[in-house]
Design a protein around this motif. Structure first.
Motif, short mmCIF file in Angstrom:
data_model
loop_
_atom_site.label_atom_id
_atom_site.label_comp_id
_atom_site.label_asym_id
_atom_site.label_seq_id
_atom_site.Cartn_x
_atom_site.Cartn_y
_atom_site.Cartn_z
N ALA A 94 -0.17 -55.75 23.39
CA ALA A 94 0.11 -56.95 23.96
C ALA A 94 -1.03 -58.13 23.33
O ALA A 94 -0.78 -59.06 23.08
CB ALA A 94 -0.04 -56.99 25.25
N LYS A 95 -2.47 -57.54 23.34
CA LYS A 95 -3.35 -58.26 22.92
C LYS A 95 -3.53 -58.76 21.46
O LYS A 95 -3.54 -60.02 21.22
CB LYS A 95 -4.62 -57.54 23.12
N PHE A 96 -3.26 -57.95 20.62
CA PHE A 96 -3.17 -57.88 19.01
C PHE A 96 -2.00 -58.87 18.68
O PHE A 96 -2.13 -59.77 18.04
CB PHE A 96 -3.29 -56.82 18.29
N ALA A 97 -0.94 -58.53 19.21
CA ALA A 97 0.47 -59.30 18.74
C ALA A 97 0.19 -60.75 19.37
O ALA A 97 0.58 -61.76 18.76
CB ALA A 97 1.69 -58.43 19.29
N GLY A 98 -0.30 -60.75 20.70
CA GLY A 98 -0.52 -62.12 21.36
C GLY A 98 -1.34 -63.01 20.78
O GLY A 98 -1.14 -64.36 20.56
N TYR A 99 -2.33 -62.47 20.16
CA TYR A 99 -3.48 -63.43 19.61
C TYR A 99 -2.76 -63.79 18.25
O TYR A 99 -3.09 -65.01 17.99
CB TYR A 99 -4.54 -62.44 19.19
N GLU A 100 -2.06 -62.92 17.47
CA GLU A 100 -1.37 -63.41 16.20
C GLU A 100 -0.50 -64.58 16.57
O GLU A 100 -0.16 -65.64 15.92
CB GLU A 100 -0.66 -62.36 15.68
N PHE A 101 0.50 -64.38 17.77
CA PHE A 101 1.27 -65.41 18.38
C PHE A 101 0.81 -66.71 18.68
O PHE A 101 1.06 -67.91 18.15
CB PHE A 101 2.26 -64.87 19.24
N ILE A 123 -9.16 -73.03 18.98
CA ILE A 123 -7.82 -72.22 18.61
C ILE A 123 -8.21 -70.48 18.91
O ILE A 123 -7.35 -69.86 19.47
CB ILE A 123 -7.27 -72.47 17.19
N TYR A 124 -9.37 -70.33 18.35
CA TYR A 124 -9.73 -68.86 18.47
C TYR A 124 -9.76 -68.35 20.08
O TYR A 124 -9.24 -67.47 20.43
CB TYR A 124 -10.89 -68.39 17.93
N LEU A 125 -10.49 -69.30 20.80
CA LEU A 125 -10.67 -69.17 22.26
C LEU A 125 -9.58 -69.09 23.00
O LEU A 125 -9.14 -68.31 23.88
CB LEU A 125 -11.80 -70.27 22.87
N GLY A 126 -8.55 -69.89 22.89
CA GLY A 126 -7.35 -70.10 23.60
C GLY A 126 -6.57 -68.95 23.20
O GLY A 126 -6.10 -68.56 24.16
N ALA A 127 -6.29 -68.72 21.80
CA ALA A 127 -5.25 -67.53 21.52
C ALA A 127 -5.81 -66.26 22.19
O ALA A 127 -5.02 -65.64 22.79
CB ALA A 127 -5.16 -67.37 19.95
N ALA A 128 -7.04 -66.02 22.07
CA ALA A 128 -7.84 -64.81 22.77
C ALA A 128 -7.55 -64.67 24.10
O ALA A 128 -7.07 -63.60 24.97
CB ALA A 128 -9.30 -64.62 22.30
#
Length: 317
Positions: A94-101, A123-128
């Motif tokens: 969920a974390k890795f796929a979610g970060y890409e999404f 963008i990095y902070l929000g996605a992570a």
């Protein structure tokens, strides 16, 4: 007078990931996290004991390891392996796929390359953060089970019995008692992991031409990924360690009754600065190994599955 034409904004070239691509991201993230976290179980056992067991309070990683082996046998170092492997299988995917999404979504929201580069940190902070929030919904009950197995030696013989007992005796309330502290731990962890890794790669590639990037040897690429992962791992450990300590205390049942913010504040005051960072040394070792190995495995598994590379928005100069 001729009408002045505005200079059009260049659209950011965003890859159009398919459902199959996201499935590959999920599988790669799930495998890299369950393998890496499972392998680190002995270090995590020692770290958790140092955090919550008064007998280990002044122990170093080496002395703590020796004490556990001498008193409980080598097998005790694998306590909690089951919930660790299963929990991070779900959380990692969920974390890795979610970060890409979410990184892709945020890039699409800002609309053009210049804005995406200018706001890349946000963008990095929000996605992570968002990816980690949803991943932790899957992780929290299994993490609570793991800590019970490690901190209470006779709690249950394994994952299924421990999870069942926790669900039966405590219900949803106890299974998610650590949700707030795990968010406080895992979101800073994810921020350190992904954001620092992104900026380490940016620093390396900043003044490198596309031709040079394409001609990098396999060993050079490996070295860049390994070094970036180790630095990101140190950052993730430092940012998340105080909440990691509090999470261990909460799941062992320490602290007063009341709301979770109240319990956390009381435990934090009782622990003090030094107590909140107890066990940081072994955790930094563990996290550097975790994060660097995860990124290396994630890229390798994605490549084996034929998945596309992730979206990059690095500043070039």
């Amino acid at each position: 007078m001729a009408e002045r034409k505005s200079i059009p904004s260049h659209p950011f070239v965003v890859p159009q990931f398919t459902g199959k691509d996201y499935s590959s991201f999920f599988l790669a993230g799930a495998l890299c996290c369950t393998i890496s976290h499972g392998a680190m179980t002995p270090i995590d056992v020692v770290k958790t004991r140092i955090q919550i067991d008064p007998a280990f309070k002044s122990s170093s990683f080496i002395s703590g390891t020796r004490s556990i082996i001498a008193n409980e046998g080598p097998r005790a170092l694998l306590t909690g392996f089951g919930p660790t492997a299963v929990g991070y299988l779900a959380q990692g995917g969920a974390k890795f796929a979610g970060y890409e999404f979410w990184k892709k979504k945020f890039v699409e929201m800002v609309g053009d390359q210049e804005s995406a580069v200018a706001h890349r940190t946000a963008i990095y902070l929000g996605a992570a953060s968002i990816a980690e929030f949803f991943a932790d919904i899957l992780l929290t009950p299994l993490e609570a089970t793991r800590i019970r197995l490690v901190s209470q030696r006779n709690y249950a013989p394994g994952l299924v019995s421990g999870f069942t007992r926790l669900a039966r005796e405590g219900g949803i309330r106890e299974m998610y008692a650590g949700f707030l502290p795990i968010l406080c731990k895992q979101i800073p962890y994810a921020i350190g992991q992904f954001t620092v890794n992104e900026f380490c790669h940016e620093l390396v590639f900043k003044n490198m031409s596309e031709e040079t990037k394409l001609s990098l040897s396999g060993s050079t690429k490996f070295g860049i990924s390994l070094g970036s992962g180790i630095i990101a791992g140190f950052a993730a450990a430092i940012l998340s360690h105080p909440a990691d300590t509090l999470l261990s205390q909460i799941n062992k049942g320490h602290g007063p009754t009341g709301s979770m913010p109240h319990r956390l504040s009381v435990l934090a005051r009782e622990a003090g600065f030094r107590g909140l960072f107890a066990g940081l040394g072994p955790r930094m070792i563990m996290t550097a190994g975790l994060v660097s190995s995860q990124f290396l495995m994630y890229d390798a598994i994605k490549h084996a599955l034929g998945a596309p590379p992730g979206l990059e928005i690095h500043k070039e100069d």
